[in-house]
Write an enzyme that holds these catalytic residues in place. Structure first.
Site: not given
Ligand code: NVA
Ligand code: CP
Length: 299
Positions: A103, A130, A133, A218, A258, A286
């Site tokens: 990540r 992502h 997800q 989101d 998500c 997940r």
């Molecule tokens: N769009 C959000 C998703 C988090 C799981 C982000 O990138 O922060």
């Molecule tokens: N939805 C998701 O990826 O959650 P986290 O940021 O908590 O891993």
């Protein structure tokens, strides 16, 4: 050749469906208390330069449940965060583990890591996509409502990493994606061009939701965009998923997010905590979806 999971469309559609079917089976086995050692002695390295609850816990618990081990590597602790080249990090880390989950903010850096890795790489959220997800989301829809093929999904809000991956899912799983974003928050033009056949860019949230089977949103400001929060709250005020908007969708439509969510911003509390919401299954899934993904990539 080493298989990676950097974008949903890295894998053939049939394989994606097979992973989801396997995830549903693994969930049943887990609930029945069956023990697996399918990944005994295997190690997953998990590199994070952003926060996470679901991704970290699900990958770590998933490896344990399969008899393997997961290493949590924050960029604050490893030399990558102090400037060791991503290429060198990829060669070294992949020489010691069986799979690497990343990540990290830059999607390009995930590709660079993959190009220098001797083991499978998993994108666990980048600025572009992502895919993990979406495995959980597609599994959740299938579990609760059956096949998503031929259905209509409404994406409401930011044209962000999740929206991009929904565009890829529309092609892979055969649904139509209606997208409503404020002006200047549309998805990336390359995604619009590539997935045009499966996607409708709608004038407003109501028209995107009309007769849809699934409504998804989101956060308005993703990780790294915190400085834009106030501006975004104004720009997105007509893009809240609330009961009024949900009434445009089919009467048996479901809601997904998500998480983490901001109640009162992108979604009202009565929708996310209401009976159409599948967010808790979606989060739990997940775990099962990624166990199936790990078995697929490591077998
Ligand atoms: N769009 C959000 C998703 C988090 C799981 C982000 O990138 O922060
Ligand atoms: N939805 C998701 O990826 O959650 P986290 O940021 O908590 O891993």
């Amino acid at each position: 050749m080493t298989k990676h999971f950097i974008n949903l469309d890295d894998l053939p559609n049939d394989d994606l469906q097979q992973i989801i079917d396997q995830a549903i089976a693994l969930k049943k086995q887990h609930k029945a208390g069956e023990i697996s050692n399918a990944l005994k002695n295997k190690t997953l390295a998990m590199i994070f330069d952003k926060s996470s609850t679901r991704t970290r816990v699900s990958f770590e618990a998933g490896m344990t449940q399969l008899g393997g081990h997961a290493l949590f590597l924050s960029d604050k602790d490893i030399q990558l965060g102090r400037g060791e080249p991503i290429t060198d990090s990829a060669v070294v880390i992949s020489s010691m583990v069986d799979c690497v989950m990343l990540r990290i903010s830059s999607h390009k850096d995930i590709n660079v890591f993959a190009n220098h890795s001797s083991v499978p790489i998993i994108n666990a959220l980048s600025d572009e996509s992502h895919p993990c997800q979406l495995l959980a989301d597609m599994m959740t829809y299938q579990e609760h409502n059956g096949s998503i093929k031929g259905k209509t999904v409404a994406w409401i809000g930011d044209g962000n990493n999740m929206c991009h991956t929904y565009m890829q899912a529309a092609k892979a799983f055969g649904f139509t994606l209606n997208i409503a974003t404020p002006k200047d928050y549309e998805p990336d033009q390359n995604f619009i061009d590539q997935y045009a056949e499966h996607v409708n860019l709608c004038a407003d949230a109501n028209s995107a939701c009309k007769d849809s089977d699934l409504v998804v949103t989101d956060v308005w400001a993703s990780m790294g965009q915190e400085a834009e929060q106030k501006k975004r709250e104004l720009d997105f005020e007509d893009f809240q998923v609330n009961t009024n908007l949900m009434s445009q969708a089919k009467s048996d439509a479901v809601f997904m997010h998500c998480l983490p969510a901001h109640r009162g911003e992108e979604v009202s509390a009565d929708v996310i905590d209401g009976k159409q919401s599948l967010v808790w299954s979606e989060a739990e899934n997940r775990l099962h979806a990624q166990k199936a993904l790990l078995l697929y990539l490591l077998s």
